[in-house]
Write an enzyme that holds these catalytic residues in place. Structure first.
Site, short mmCIF file in Angstrom:
data_model
loop_
_atom_site.label_atom_id
_atom_site.label_comp_id
_atom_site.label_asym_id
_atom_site.label_seq_id
_atom_site.Cartn_x
_atom_site.Cartn_y
_atom_site.Cartn_z
CG ASP A 79 -2.08 0.94 1.10
OD1 ASP A 79 -2.36 1.41 -0.02
OD2 ASP A 79 -2.72 1.22 2.13
CG HIS A 96 -0.14 2.17 -9.30
ND1 HIS A 96 -0.37 1.84 -7.98
CD2 HIS A 96 -1.23 2.91 -9.69
CE1 HIS A 96 -1.55 2.34 -7.60
NE2 HIS A 96 -2.08 2.99 -8.62
CG LEU A 118 9.27 -17.26 -3.57
CD1 LEU A 118 9.08 -17.28 -2.05
CD2 LEU A 118 9.84 -15.90 -3.99
NE ARG A 131 -7.87 0.95 5.33
CZ ARG A 131 -7.46 2.18 5.60
NH1 ARG A 131 -7.43 2.62 6.84
NH2 ARG A 131 -7.06 2.99 4.63
CD GLU A 160 3.00 -13.15 15.84
OE1 GLU A 160 3.04 -11.98 16.29
OE2 GLU A 160 2.50 -14.11 16.47
#
Ligand code: IPE
Ligand code: IPE
Ligand code: MG
Length: 259
Positions: free
Chosen positions: A37, A54, A148, A211, A224
């Protein structure tokens, strides 16, 4: 008058140092999830249009993927575009879809070479044909990667994911394939987009927001949480290692009493 420049980001020696500390500390989280974000604010700070942020965010993705490869994180889940993000102006949505194509075009070969397996999770029926084709291509091209697992969440919402699971379960019950009393946590888990991987151990959100914004509601039950104040384009492997170091100091009790 000289234009004041931003303080320099962490250098590669800082990153190498932090990685050594991470490795000295012990286990790294198996699965890291990130709500990427702050791209818009990053661009605004530079008096640039939001897509500029972006684009800068794309470079941070590369750095964090490499940070996961170097530190031994096995799964990386990135929230790239939410279901609610479709409500942004058409120009921003198309810029984001264009960047998704560009990211895949630029990175697919390197990801394949590095042993990264890409999956794209969300309601992909809403993607335009070009973005959908790019997604198919990278998923296909990297399908043999074993170092990965990179999960890109696009057009994703956690509640919609649960609704989709509920509908599948209802259909199985209606068809007599499943007894209502046999429905368990695993029944739901197995019908989520993430059925193939463990739940995230560490959930990072950048830009200081505290949030979930509808990300992985079921899966983060015992993750976590780590809130980084930096905006996503300024996040990189050094910031990832700082988050992992913080994670390594946590006492995960899962509701039990510490021994
Ligand atoms: C995150 O940055 C990227 C997406 C949600 C697609 P934002 O675009 O949300 O940036 P801010 O939060 O407005 O700064
Ligand atoms: C969450 O960020 C979605 C992604 C990072 C893709 P948003 O910027 O859309 O979330 P809100 O609007 O601040 O909750
Ligand atoms: Mg945002």
């Amino acid at each position: 008058m000289a234009i004041p420049s931003a303080p320099p980001g962490p250098s590669s020696t800082d990153a190498a140092d932090l990685l050594a500390r991470v490795q000295a500390h012990g286990a790294v989280p198996r699965h890291v999830a990130i709500i990427m974000d702050g791209n818009g604010r990053w661009a605004r700070e530079r008096h640039m249009p939001r897509p500029f942020g972006h684009r800068a965010g794309m470079a941070a993705v590369r750095d964090v993927v490499e940070g996961c490869l170097d530190s031994g994180v096995q799964w990386l889940s990135l929230f790239a575009f939410s279901q609610e993000n479709w409500q942004r102006p058409v120009s921003e949505v198309s810029a984001l879809m264009g960047l998704l194509e560009e990211y895949i075009q630029r990175e697919a070969d390197a990801l394949e070479r590095q042993g990264v397996r890409v999956r794209v999770l969300g309601d992909l029926s809403r993607l335009n044909a070009r973005a959908a084709a790019a997604v198919d291509r990278v998923v296909q091209q990297t399908s043999n990667g074993t170092r990965l697992g990179l999960n890109l969440f696009i057009s994703y919402g956690g509640r919609a994911e649960l609704v989709r699971a509920a509908r599948e379960i209802a259909a199985d019950v209606q068809a007599g394939r499943l007894a209502p009393e046999a429905v368990s946590e695993d029944t739901i888990r197995d019908r989520l987009f993430t059925a193939f991987c463990p739940d995230p151990d560490l959930l990072i959100r950048t830009s200081g927001e505290q949030r979930l914004s509808n990300f992985l509601l079921w899966q983060v039950a015992y993750a976590e949480l780590y809130i980084a104040s930096v905006l996503w384009p300024d996040f990189g492997r050094a910031a990832l290692y700082e988050a992992i170091l913080d994670f390594q100091r946590r006492d995960r009790r899962f509701g039990r009493v510490a021994p």
